[in-house]
Motif scaffolding. Structure first.
Motif, PDB file in Angstrom:
ATOM      1  N   GLU A  68       9.500  58.402 -76.929  1.00 38.99           N
ATOM      2  CA  GLU A  68       8.965  57.044 -77.101  1.00 38.99           C
ATOM      3  C   GLU A  68       8.465  56.842 -78.531  1.00 38.99           C
ATOM      4  O   GLU A  68       8.702  55.790 -79.140  1.00 38.99           O
ATOM      5  CB  GLU A  68       7.833  56.819 -76.095  1.00 38.99           C
ATOM      6  N   MET A  69       7.800  57.853 -79.083  1.00 41.39           N
ATOM      7  CA  MET A  69       7.311  57.762 -80.464  1.00 41.39           C
ATOM      8  C   MET A  69       8.476  57.678 -81.449  1.00 41.39           C
ATOM      9  O   MET A  69       8.431  56.894 -82.398  1.00 41.39           O
ATOM     10  CB  MET A  69       6.435  58.978 -80.791  1.00 41.39           C
ATOM     11  N   ILE A  70       9.512  58.474 -81.228  1.00 43.65           N
ATOM     12  CA  ILE A  70      10.681  58.445 -82.115  1.00 43.65           C
ATOM     13  C   ILE A  70      11.316  57.052 -82.090  1.00 43.65           C
ATOM     14  O   ILE A  70      11.651  56.487 -83.139  1.00 43.65           O
ATOM     15  CB  ILE A  70      11.705  59.526 -81.710  1.00 43.65           C
ATOM     16  N   GLU A  71      11.450  56.484 -80.891  1.00 39.37           N
ATOM     17  CA  GLU A  71      12.048  55.147 -80.768  1.00 39.37           C
ATOM     18  C   GLU A  71      11.206  54.104 -81.495  1.00 39.37           C
ATOM     19  O   GLU A  71      11.742  53.236 -82.189  1.00 39.37           O
ATOM     20  CB  GLU A  71      12.205  54.776 -79.289  1.00 39.37           C
ATOM     21  N   LYS A  72       9.897  54.184 -81.344  1.00 37.42           N
ATOM     22  CA  LYS A  72       9.024  53.220 -82.012  1.00 37.42           C
ATOM     23  C   LYS A  72       9.105  53.376 -83.530  1.00 37.42           C
ATOM     24  O   LYS A  72       9.162  52.381 -84.260  1.00 37.42           O
ATOM     25  CB  LYS A  72       7.581  53.362 -81.545  1.00 37.42           C
ATOM     26  N   ALA A  73       9.137  54.623 -83.999  1.00 37.42           N
ATOM     27  CA  ALA A  73       9.253  54.860 -85.441  1.00 37.42           C
ATOM     28  C   ALA A  73      10.557  54.266 -85.970  1.00 37.42           C
ATOM     29  O   ALA A  73      10.571  53.642 -87.038  1.00 37.42           O
ATOM     30  CB  ALA A  73       9.179  56.359 -85.741  1.00 37.42           C
ATOM     31  N   GLN A  74      11.641  54.429 -85.226  1.00 32.35           N
ATOM     32  CA  GLN A  74      12.924  53.872 -85.656  1.00 32.35           C
ATOM     33  C   GLN A  74      12.872  52.347 -85.687  1.00 32.35           C
ATOM     34  O   GLN A  74      13.422  51.725 -86.603  1.00 32.35           O
ATOM     35  CB  GLN A  74      14.043  54.350 -84.730  1.00 32.35           C
ATOM     36  N   GLU A  75      12.207  51.743 -84.688  1.00 34.29           N
ATOM     37  CA  GLU A  75      12.069  50.280 -84.672  1.00 34.29           C
ATOM     38  C   GLU A  75      11.323  49.782 -85.900  1.00 34.29           C
ATOM     39  O   GLU A  75      11.555  48.669 -86.367  1.00 34.29           O
ATOM     40  CB  GLU A  75      11.329  49.836 -83.410  1.00 34.29           C
ATOM     41  N   LEU A  76      10.411  50.597 -86.406  1.00 36.77           N
ATOM     42  CA  LEU A  76       9.604  50.225 -87.565  1.00 36.77           C
ATOM     43  C   LEU A  76      10.217  50.714 -88.883  1.00 36.77           C
ATOM     44  O   LEU A  76       9.576  50.663 -89.918  1.00 36.77           O
ATOM     45  CB  LEU A  76       8.189  50.816 -87.415  1.00 36.77           C
ATOM     46  N   ASN A  77      11.476  51.194 -88.814  1.00 34.19           N
ATOM     47  CA  ASN A  77      12.160  51.778 -89.977  1.00 34.19           C
ATOM     48  C   ASN A  77      11.387  52.964 -90.536  1.00 34.19           C
ATOM     49  O   ASN A  77      11.386  53.199 -91.748  1.00 34.19           O
ATOM     50  CB  ASN A  77      12.393  50.728 -91.069  1.00 34.19           C
ATOM     51  N   GLY A  78      10.761  53.705 -89.652  1.00 32.66           N
ATOM     52  CA  GLY A  78      10.027  54.892 -90.044  1.00 32.66           C
ATOM     53  C   GLY A  78      10.749  56.149 -89.580  1.00 32.66           C
ATOM     54  O   GLY A  78      11.918  56.098 -89.189  1.00 32.66           O
ATOM     55  N   SER A  79      10.047  57.265 -89.642  1.00 34.13           N
ATOM     56  CA  SER A  79      10.655  58.521 -89.220  1.00 34.13           C
ATOM     57  C   SER A  79       9.600  59.478 -88.683  1.00 34.13           C
ATOM     58  O   SER A  79       8.422  59.379 -89.017  1.00 34.13           O
ATOM     59  CB  SER A  79      11.389  59.184 -90.395  1.00 34.13           C
ATOM     60  N   ILE A  80      10.080  60.391 -87.858  1.00 32.73           N
ATOM     61  CA  ILE A  80       9.248  61.471 -87.332  1.00 32.73           C
ATOM     62  C   ILE A  80      10.001  62.773 -87.556  1.00 32.73           C
ATOM     63  O   ILE A  80      11.205  62.849 -87.292  1.00 32.73           O
ATOM     64  CB  ILE A  80       8.949  61.289 -85.835  1.00 32.73           C
ATOM     65  N   ALA A  81       9.288  63.766 -88.044  1.00 37.19           N
ATOM     66  CA  ALA A  81       9.841  65.108 -88.180  1.00 37.19           C
ATOM     67  C   ALA A  81       8.905  66.064 -87.442  1.00 37.19           C
ATOM     68  O   ALA A  81       7.702  65.811 -87.334  1.00 37.19           O
ATOM     69  CB  ALA A  81       9.952  65.508 -89.644  1.00 37.19           C
ATOM     70  N   PHE A  82       9.465  67.146 -86.941  1.00 31.61           N
ATOM     71  CA  PHE A  82       8.676  68.178 -86.281  1.00 31.61           C
ATOM     72  C   PHE A  82       8.713  69.431 -87.138  1.00 31.61           C
ATOM     73  O   PHE A  82       9.707  69.711 -87.805  1.00 31.61           O
ATOM     74  CB  PHE A  82       9.255  68.510 -84.898  1.00 31.61           C
ATOM     75  N   CYS A  83       7.620  70.200 -87.093  1.00 28.62           N
ATOM     76  CA  CYS A  83       7.624  71.471 -87.814  1.00 28.62           C
ATOM     77  C   CYS A  83       6.839  72.519 -87.039  1.00 28.62           C
ATOM     78  O   CYS A  83       6.048  72.184 -86.143  1.00 28.62           O
ATOM     79  CB  CYS A  83       7.052  71.313 -89.222  1.00 28.62           C
ATOM     80  N   CYS A  84       7.099  73.772 -87.437  1.00 24.94           N
ATOM     81  CA  CYS A  84       6.371  74.927 -86.908  1.00 24.94           C
ATOM     82  C   CYS A  84       6.538  75.077 -85.394  1.00 24.94           C
ATOM     83  O   CYS A  84       5.582  75.383 -84.677  1.00 24.94           O
ATOM     84  CB  CYS A  84       4.897  74.845 -87.288  1.00 24.94           C
ATOM     85  N   LEU A  85       7.760  74.883 -84.913  1.00 24.21           N
ATOM     86  CA  LEU A  85       8.014  74.968 -83.477  1.00 24.21           C
ATOM     87  C   LEU A  85       8.261  76.412 -83.057  1.00 24.21           C
ATOM     88  O   LEU A  85       8.965  77.155 -83.745  1.00 24.21           O
ATOM     89  CB  LEU A  85       9.256  74.153 -83.102  1.00 24.21           C
ATOM     90  N   LEU A  86       7.735  76.781 -81.912  1.00 27.26           N
ATOM     91  CA  LEU A  86       8.124  78.046 -81.296  1.00 27.26           C
ATOM     92  C   LEU A  86       9.604  77.933 -80.913  1.00 27.26           C
ATOM     93  O   LEU A  86      10.076  76.836 -80.608  1.00 27.26           O
ATOM     94  CB  LEU A  86       7.303  78.319 -80.046  1.00 27.26           C
ATOM     95  N   PRO A  87      10.324  79.043 -80.900  1.00 24.03           N
ATOM     96  CA  PRO A  87      11.751  78.972 -80.569  1.00 24.03           C
ATOM     97  C   PRO A  87      12.031  78.287 -79.227  1.00 24.03           C
ATOM     98  O   PRO A  87      13.003  77.525 -79.115  1.00 24.03           O
ATOM     99  CB  PRO A  87      12.172  80.452 -80.529  1.00 24.03           C
ATOM    100  N   ILE A  88      11.195  78.502 -78.231  1.00 23.01           N
ATOM    101  CA  ILE A  88      11.430  77.881 -76.918  1.00 23.01           C
ATOM    102  C   ILE A  88      11.259  76.366 -76.991  1.00 23.01           C
ATOM    103  O   ILE A  88      11.991  75.613 -76.335  1.00 23.01           O
ATOM    104  CB  ILE A  88      10.507  78.497 -75.828  1.00 23.01           C
TER     105      ILE A  88
END
Length: 114
Positions: A68-88
């Protein structure tokens, strides 16, 4: 009732907002992340990095809130990135399709540079 500790903090880093998450991302935690995201977008911010270094698990409801956050960011011409994820978690995000719409980086510095 769960005794699970959950914490979300955010800070500005250059032209991005880093949202740092600590704990299990379920529906309650996901709503807190979404609230912080909505608060920051209302301030005019459009570029976000979610640092999940201290997150051990994300359930399906948590994933749906992140979508939902990714979709909203795209609607606003924004972006979301993730970092430091555990492999799972990285594998879960790939299977659930989040990586088609949001970049994943090994470190926060890489995410901010990307």
């Amino acid at each position: 009732m769960s005794n699970e500790v959950f914490k979300v903090t955010s800070r500005q880093a250059g032209n991005a907002i880093v949202i740092a998450v600590e704990g299990y991302i379920n529906n309650l935690a996901g709503e807190k992340i979404l609230d912080e995201f909505n608060r920051r977008t209302a301030e005019g911010h459009r570029r976000f990095v979610l640092n999940l270094e201290k997150t051990q698990l994300v359930n399906s409801i948590g994933v749906s809130i992140l979508i939902e956050m990714i979709e909203k960011a795209q609607e606003l011409n924004g972006s979301i990135a993730f970092c430091c994820l555990l492999p799972i978690i990285a594998k879960t995000f790939k299977i659930m399709g989040l990586t088609q719409y949001a970049q994943v980086y090994e470190t926060e510095a890489e995410a901010l540079a990307g």
